[in-house]
Design an enzyme around this catalytic site. Structure first.
Site, PDB file in Angstrom:
ATOM      1  CB  ALA A  14     -11.098  64.297  51.204  1.00  0.00           C
ATOM      2  N   GLY A  16      -5.155  61.592  50.169  1.00  0.00           N
ATOM      3  CA  GLY A  16      -3.937  61.348  50.910  1.00  0.00           C
ATOM      4  C   GLY A  16      -3.418  60.177  50.265  1.00  0.00           C
ATOM      5  N   GLY A  18      -1.430  57.257  50.739  1.00  0.00           N
ATOM      6  CA  GLY A  18      -1.737  55.857  51.890  1.00  0.00           C
ATOM      7  C   GLY A  18       0.371  55.463  51.516  1.00  0.00           C
ATOM      8  CG  ASP A  43      -2.592  56.779  56.807  1.00  0.00           C
ATOM      9  OD1 ASP A  43      -2.434  56.815  58.079  1.00  0.00           O
ATOM     10  OD2 ASP A  43      -2.411  55.100  56.324  1.00  0.00           O
ATOM     11  CE1 TYR A  48       0.817  50.645  58.089  1.00  0.00           C
ATOM     12  CE2 TYR A  48       1.161  53.464  56.929  1.00  0.00           C
ATOM     13  CZ  TYR A  48       0.126  52.015  57.491  1.00  0.00           C
ATOM     14  OH  TYR A  48      -1.592  52.027  57.379  1.00  0.00           O
ATOM     15  CE  LYS A  73      -2.960  54.742  59.942  1.00  0.00           C
ATOM     16  NZ  LYS A  73      -2.162  54.601  59.211  1.00  0.00           N
ATOM     17  CG  HIS A 106      -2.038  50.716  62.840  1.00  0.00           C
ATOM     18  ND1 HIS A 106      -0.359  50.760  62.159  1.00  0.00           N
ATOM     19  CD2 HIS A 106      -2.717  49.820  62.315  1.00  0.00           C
ATOM     20  CE1 HIS A 106      -0.434  50.551  61.592  1.00  0.00           C
ATOM     21  NE2 HIS A 106      -1.570  50.311  61.248  1.00  0.00           N
TER      22      HIS A 106
END
Ligand code: A2P
Length: 292
Positions: A14, A16, A18, A43, A48, A73, A106
């Site tokens: 649940a 993570g 980022g 994630d 990014y 994404k 995304h």
């Protein structure tokens, strides 16, 4: 860590780490730190610019690949069926981890929804081929979810949204719940309220949040993460500081009472700190995603 079972039976930790806004040269250390502290979920996203460093950190951790849940994404500039398949191949090359656990679109493109649909069809193909373990979307609001599902075979497993007490998107959450889609909160600490000129106050300094933190002997960040978890969501706080990375994981040893959850629920302003889907256009948000 608590697991969330997705609508296709796959388990996702649940909480993570980022890495939005984590510069590439700080990503490897942040992810390695997180994995050594017990995080098992990262994630990232093609846009990014730090997928390579995420992959390096996961490999360097020495953890078996199947113990770490990695999501990325597809950026909007790569939407379209063939384009999205090619974009996935770029992400796989950079991550260099074999499969991706969860692949998301995304943003929806309300102004070019056919391309959004084609991109999602590519995700369905990757899922059917066993390339990815689960597929989903990000930043989809009610209308875009309905439009997508009108022509989709697979219900997304996840909808990643700006979700914190100041922006709760209850209509989207209600539809996600009805459809069996897991809400995943980006900016769960309200980071977007202070790194953008959003017109919001800094959520970590909110009087209600600070008061609850005092009462519980916890930090404001821990209160916000606990609130998200108690609502059944996945949360992906970002930090590059080891002390905060550790603090953000340490949220299982306490519980918010119902009135404390309600006090946070009452902070909704209905205003996003980030953009709305309508603002995210191919013209204004175009980014070239490098091949390698
Ligand atoms: P930093 O990386 O310097 O720690 P969000 O995930 O909601 O977008 O929030 C991320 C922002 O919050 C980043 O600016 C991050 O900065 C900061 N942050 C992360 N964890 C904490 C924490 N436990 N306490 C205070 N600030 C935090």
């Amino acid at each position: 860590m608590i697991a969330r079972t997705l609508n296709n039976g796959v388990d996702l930790p649940a909480l993570g780490l980022g890495v939005f806004q984590t510069p590439p040269d700080q990503t490897r250390t942040a992810v390695e730190t997180a994995l050594s502290l017990g995080y098992r979920h990262v994630d990232t996203a093609a846009v990014y610019g730090n997928e390579r460093e995420v992959g390096q950190a996961v490999r360097a951790s020495g953890l078996p690949r199947e113990e770490v849940f990695v999501e990325t994404k597809i950026w909007i500039s790569d939407f379209g069926y063939e384009e999205t398949l090619r974009s996935y191949a770029k992400s796989v090359r950079k991550l260099d981890l074999g499969h991706v656990d969860l692949l998301l679109l995304h943003w929806p493109l309300p102004s070019a929804f056919d391309r959004t649909r084609e991109a999602y069809r590519a995700l369905e193909k990757l899922l059917a081929d066993g390339e990815v373990r689960a597929i989903g979307v990000s930043n989809f609001q009610v209308q875009q979810l309905r439009d997508l599902l009108a022509g989709a075979d697979v219900v997304p497993a996840v909808n990643q949204l700006e979700l914190h007490p100041y922006h709760q998107q209850r209509d989207v959450q209600a539809l996600d719940a009805e459809l069996g889609i897991l809400d995943q909160a980006w900016s769960p600490l309200g980071g977007a309220t202070f790194y953008r000129d959003s017109g919001h106050a800094n959520l970590l300094e909110d009087a209600v949040v600070a008061g609850l933190a005092r009462d519980l002997g916890r930090t404001p960040a821990q209160v916000l993460l606990r609130w998200g978890l108690q609502h059944g969501r996945s949360v992906i706080p970002k930090s590059v500081r080891p002390d905060r990375i550790a603090q953000n994981l340490d949220v299982l040893g306490f519980k918010l009472e119902d009135d404390q959850v309600a006090a946070l629920d009452a902070l909704d302003t209905g205003r996003a700190a980030g953009p709305t889907p309508e603002q995210v256009t191919l013209e204004d948000f175009h980014r070239d995603i490098p091949e390698a």
